[in-house]
Design a protein around this motif. Structure first.
Motif, PDB file in Angstrom:
ATOM      1  N   ASP A 283      12.664   0.857 -13.461  1.00 51.10           N
ATOM      2  CA  ASP A 283      11.360   1.048 -12.827  1.00 51.10           C
ATOM      3  C   ASP A 283      11.389   1.986 -11.633  1.00 51.10           C
ATOM      4  O   ASP A 283      10.419   2.689 -11.366  1.00 51.10           O
ATOM      5  CB  ASP A 283      10.795  -0.309 -12.388  1.00 51.10           C
ATOM      6  CG  ASP A 283      10.367  -1.160 -13.567  1.00 51.10           C
ATOM      7  OD1 ASP A 283      10.074  -0.589 -14.631  1.00 51.10           O
ATOM      8  OD2 ASP A 283      10.333  -2.403 -13.429  1.00 51.10           O
ATOM      9  N   TRP A 284      12.503   1.988 -10.886  1.00 51.43           N
ATOM     10  CA  TRP A 284      12.553   2.741  -9.642  1.00 51.43           C
ATOM     11  C   TRP A 284      13.831   3.576  -9.548  1.00 51.43           C
ATOM     12  O   TRP A 284      14.881   3.175 -10.049  1.00 51.43           O
ATOM     13  CB  TRP A 284      12.473   1.803  -8.430  1.00 51.43           C
ATOM     14  CG  TRP A 284      11.175   1.055  -8.342  1.00 51.43           C
ATOM     15  CD1 TRP A 284      10.928  -0.222  -8.747  1.00 51.43           C
ATOM     16  CD2 TRP A 284       9.941   1.555  -7.822  1.00 51.43           C
ATOM     17  NE1 TRP A 284       9.622  -0.561  -8.524  1.00 51.43           N
ATOM     18  CE2 TRP A 284       8.987   0.514  -7.944  1.00 51.43           C
ATOM     19  CE3 TRP A 284       9.546   2.765  -7.258  1.00 51.43           C
ATOM     20  CZ2 TRP A 284       7.664   0.656  -7.537  1.00 51.43           C
ATOM     21  CZ3 TRP A 284       8.226   2.910  -6.855  1.00 51.43           C
ATOM     22  CH2 TRP A 284       7.297   1.867  -6.983  1.00 51.43           C
ATOM     23  N   SER A 293       8.804   6.105  -8.574  1.00 53.01           N
ATOM     24  CA  SER A 293       8.628   5.355  -9.806  1.00 53.01           C
ATOM     25  C   SER A 293       9.169   6.170 -10.981  1.00 53.01           C
ATOM     26  O   SER A 293       9.165   7.408 -10.939  1.00 53.01           O
ATOM     27  CB  SER A 293       7.150   5.054 -10.024  1.00 53.01           C
ATOM     28  OG  SER A 293       6.892   4.679 -11.359  1.00 53.01           O
ATOM     29  N   ARG A 294       9.586   5.500 -12.036  1.00 53.38           N
ATOM     30  CA  ARG A 294      10.056   6.233 -13.208  1.00 53.38           C
ATOM     31  C   ARG A 294       8.953   7.107 -13.780  1.00 53.38           C
ATOM     32  O   ARG A 294       9.230   8.171 -14.345  1.00 53.38           O
ATOM     33  CB  ARG A 294      10.558   5.268 -14.275  1.00 53.38           C
ATOM     34  CG  ARG A 294       9.528   4.364 -14.900  1.00 53.38           C
ATOM     35  CD  ARG A 294      10.186   3.301 -15.766  1.00 53.38           C
ATOM     36  NE  ARG A 294       9.239   2.357 -16.317  1.00 53.38           N
ATOM     37  CZ  ARG A 294       8.911   2.291 -17.618  1.00 53.38           C
ATOM     38  NH1 ARG A 294       9.485   3.107 -18.468  1.00 53.38           N
ATOM     39  NH2 ARG A 294       8.043   1.403 -18.037  1.00 53.38           N
ATOM     40  N   GLY A 505       1.470  -0.431 -14.601  1.00 52.86           N
ATOM     41  CA  GLY A 505       2.121   0.449 -15.559  1.00 52.86           C
ATOM     42  C   GLY A 505       1.581   0.359 -16.963  1.00 52.86           C
ATOM     43  O   GLY A 505       1.970   1.163 -17.828  1.00 52.86           O
ATOM     44  N   TRP A 532      -2.152   6.117 -11.135  1.00 52.97           N
ATOM     45  CA  TRP A 532      -1.196   5.071 -10.755  1.00 52.97           C
ATOM     46  C   TRP A 532      -1.023   5.037  -9.241  1.00 52.97           C
ATOM     47  O   TRP A 532      -1.050   3.957  -8.632  1.00 52.97           O
ATOM     48  CB  TRP A 532       0.147   5.338 -11.436  1.00 52.97           C
ATOM     49  CG  TRP A 532       1.234   4.379 -11.063  1.00 52.97           C
ATOM     50  CD1 TRP A 532       1.499   3.177 -11.629  1.00 52.97           C
ATOM     51  CD2 TRP A 532       2.205   4.548 -10.023  1.00 52.97           C
ATOM     52  NE1 TRP A 532       2.574   2.568 -11.014  1.00 52.97           N
ATOM     53  CE2 TRP A 532       3.027   3.399 -10.023  1.00 52.97           C
ATOM     54  CE3 TRP A 532       2.461   5.558  -9.094  1.00 52.97           C
ATOM     55  CZ2 TRP A 532       4.086   3.227  -9.129  1.00 52.97           C
ATOM     56  CZ3 TRP A 532       3.509   5.394  -8.202  1.00 52.97           C
ATOM     57  CH2 TRP A 532       4.309   4.240  -8.224  1.00 52.97           C
ATOM     58  N   GLY A 537      -0.060   2.228  -6.750  1.00 44.78           N
ATOM     59  CA  GLY A 537       1.338   2.621  -6.872  1.00 44.78           C
ATOM     60  C   GLY A 537       1.978   2.983  -5.547  1.00 44.78           C
ATOM     61  O   GLY A 537       3.132   2.604  -5.282  1.00 44.78           O
ATOM     62  N   ARG A 541       5.045   1.087  -3.787  1.00 44.41           N
ATOM     63  CA  ARG A 541       6.225   1.805  -3.325  1.00 44.41           C
ATOM     64  C   ARG A 541       6.564   1.417  -1.885  1.00 44.41           C
ATOM     65  O   ARG A 541       7.725   1.144  -1.560  1.00 44.41           O
ATOM     66  CB  ARG A 541       5.987   3.307  -3.413  1.00 44.41           C
ATOM     67  CG  ARG A 541       7.223   4.151  -3.085  1.00 44.41           C
ATOM     68  CD  ARG A 541       6.873   5.588  -2.682  1.00 44.41           C
ATOM     69  NE  ARG A 541       5.709   6.119  -3.362  1.00 44.41           N
ATOM     70  CZ  ARG A 541       5.735   6.679  -4.554  1.00 44.41           C
ATOM     71  NH1 ARG A 541       6.876   6.756  -5.216  1.00 44.41           N
ATOM     72  NH2 ARG A 541       4.622   7.158  -5.091  1.00 44.41           N
TER      73      ARG A 541
END
Length: 555
Positions: A283-284, A293-294, A505, A532, A537, A541
């Motif tokens: 994911d990160w 984020s990916r 996601g 996102w 998002g 983060r």
């Protein structure tokens, strides 16, 4: 294959996928009704803890050397046994229990066994434990809902509660100390030596059992690598094909293997495998010193673009194109597709199903590869997949008795205790096959289940001695791949994201399917990333950045 064996293998397949980011499903606020009931002060809300503080509370690792594997592990890879040990070892000298009685809540993804009163397996194990464990087995498919209801009513909590990682509720860290016993002062440092089998569990599994800087759980350890892209080596050889070693070769080989007239296509939908290939499977990431984020990485975009090329090649089975993933195993085992992505436990399942009618059946994992000029970077799997918790109590004698029972259940492969808690009594619940491996009889299939091993388990070994070729191939493959294993960001940390971000996601899941099938352009990813970020998002983060230790590797 008998029902009990099928159930064990299916569970192992599930555990294999947990390293790719299984999502906990539970309602927000499930612990809001919790009240304090002894067992020490409750922890503060979930928050970051320094590596130094965490190290001070972790049990001291004391590996056991009771039975030597035929193929040792390498850098954390799973060791293998191609034969059964000539003699089982007794790892627990004295009866661990003191006559106590404990209720246990546990899941089952198969038909629940009879209860204690009519289950000779439970009775036999309890006799050796010197205590009574009374299992309350619930349907694993709805276990998360059951947990929510129980955790919201502390008076209903069993003495011992099994909790798969994907069923841990949001905000669990805020209430764990109100419900369950803090085990830190019983297990930290050299205190674990009182329980040698528990001390044999790797440090990372204990680290993952810590909530708010305290040990609350007993772990079921995971594997270094849990997933792979498999190919049908037997059919590859018939067609004169070589396993692919680059993303471009994968598409070329899959296309070459495709022959609709013969009912054969090169590949399943391998989106999860694509994310491994392009280093976008966690994911990160830390890139340029920043947490991303990916979805924001170049690797994720490259993986989507590659998947689209694979679909455009015509090498993906039409049912997979239509979104039918339920029958992917059937298609692969029947030779309708020659490349697929699966958990490692699926390998053993397939051999058990197919080898009796097709002795030449041979599936093999591909060595992971990466784009040109790069080496594979394989994120380590979750260090534990299932946990168990002891109901909060101030009764030190009960805590120590349950830990002694846990030590018995954590006995490693090759011991009398390991065999008992997994197969029961020889002659009553199991016989042995030609390779010497325990095989449940009709009574064992009805009564024996994975209840005791869910409480806590030793490090995983590959001991499928009925398939020694698979043991050798899998062990060697994982040893090779261990060279490329890396710890993902937040590896081994119990971090629970705020519930409002749980579905952020989800739009990407549908978008990737549409892009791969030509229904959307690749540029649609850019707008999805913007959405996102603006939809939470960036806030997520910022929340996650609090848990960075400063030692993260940029991957």
């Amino acid at each position: 294959m008998d029902e009990r064996t099928r159930a064990r293998f299916s569970r192992r397949s599930v555990l294999g996928f947990m390293g790719t980011g299984a999502i906990a499903v539970a309602a927000p606020g499930a612990l809001s009704a919790c009240s304090s009931s002894g067992g020490g002060s409750a922890p503060a809300a979930t928050g970051p803890i320094s590596a130094a503080d965490l190290a001070r509370i972790l049990p001291a690792y004391q590996p056991l050397d009771l039975v030597q594997p035929d193929i040792p592990g390498v850098d954390g890879s799973t060791p293998g046994f191609t034969t059964m040990p000539a003699r089982l070892v007794k790892s627990v000298a004295a009866t661990p229990g003191k006559g106590g009685t404990y209720t246990v809540m546990s899941p089952a993804w198969w038909t629940p066994p009879p209860g204690l009163g009519s289950n000779t397996f439970y009775q036999a194990v309890n006799e050796q434990l010197g205590a009574t464990l009374d299992f309350q087995v619930a349907d694993g498919n709805t276990y998360g809902d059951k947990l929510q209801a129980v955790l919201a009513s502390p008076k209903d909590i069993a003495d011992w509660v099994v909790m798969p990682s994907w069923n841990i509720p949001p905000r669990f860290g805020q209430g764990v100390g109100k419900l369950f016993t803090d085990l830190t002062d019983f297990l930290a440092g050299d205190k674990i030596k009182k329980y040698p089998n528990l001390a044999n569990i790797p440090t990372d599994a204990w680290k993952y059992s810590a909530f708010n800087g305290r040990i609350y759980a007993l772990p079921y350890p995971g594997e270094l690598i849990g997933n792979a892209i498999f190919h049908r080596r037997d059919i590859f050889e018939q067609l004169g094909l070589q396993p692919p070693t680059t993303p471009e070769e994968y598409i070329a080989v899959a296309k070459a293997a495709t022959d609709p007239a013969a009912g054969r296509w090169g590949s399943e939908d391998v989106w999860n495998g694509a994310q491994f290939i392009f280093n976008a499977s966690t994911d990160w990431y830390v890139q340029g010193g920043k947490l991303v984020s990916r979805f924001e990485t170049d690797g994720y975009r490259e993986a989507v673009a590659w998947l689209r090329q694979l679909f455009e090649s015509g090498a993906v089975h039409p049912d997979a194109v239509a979104g039918n993933t339920q029958n992917a195993k059937d298609r692969f085992e029947a030779g309708q597709t020659l490349l697929t992505f699966d958990g490692l436990g699926g390998w053993e399942e397939a051999l058990t199903r197919v080898r009796p009618s097709n002795p030449s059946y041979d599936q093999q994992p591909l060595d992971f590869f990466a784009p040109a000029g790069q080496e594979p970077r394989i994120p380590k799997g979750a260090p534990a997949g299932i946990f168990s918790f002891l109901k909060r109590t101030d009764d030190t004698a009960r805590i120590e008795e349950m830990l002694a029972i846990a030590d018995f259940c954590a006995a490693p492969f090759g011991t009398e205790e390991y065999q008992l808690v997994r197969y029961g009594v020889e002659g009553e619940h199991f016989t042995r096959d030609a390779a010497g491996a325990p095989t449940l009889n009709a009574k064992g299939q009805t009564e024996v289940t994975s209840t005791y091993e869910f409480l806590v388990s030793p490090p995983i070994v590959n001991a499928t001695v009925q398939f020694p070729d698979m043991v050798r191939d899998l062990t060697d493959w994982m040893a090779r791949m261990s060279t490329f294993s890396v710890e993902p960001v937040f590896y081994g940390q119990q971090i629970q994201d705020p519930a409002q971000y749980s579905s952020l996601g989800k739009p990407f899941d549908d978008l990737v399917k549409d892009i791969a099938r030509g229904r959307e352009d690749l540029d649609a990813l850019d707008e999805a990333v913007k959405t996102w970020r603006s939809s939470g998002g960036d806030e997520l983060r910022a929340y996650r950045e609090k848990f960075l230790t400063g030692d993260e590797t940029e991957i």
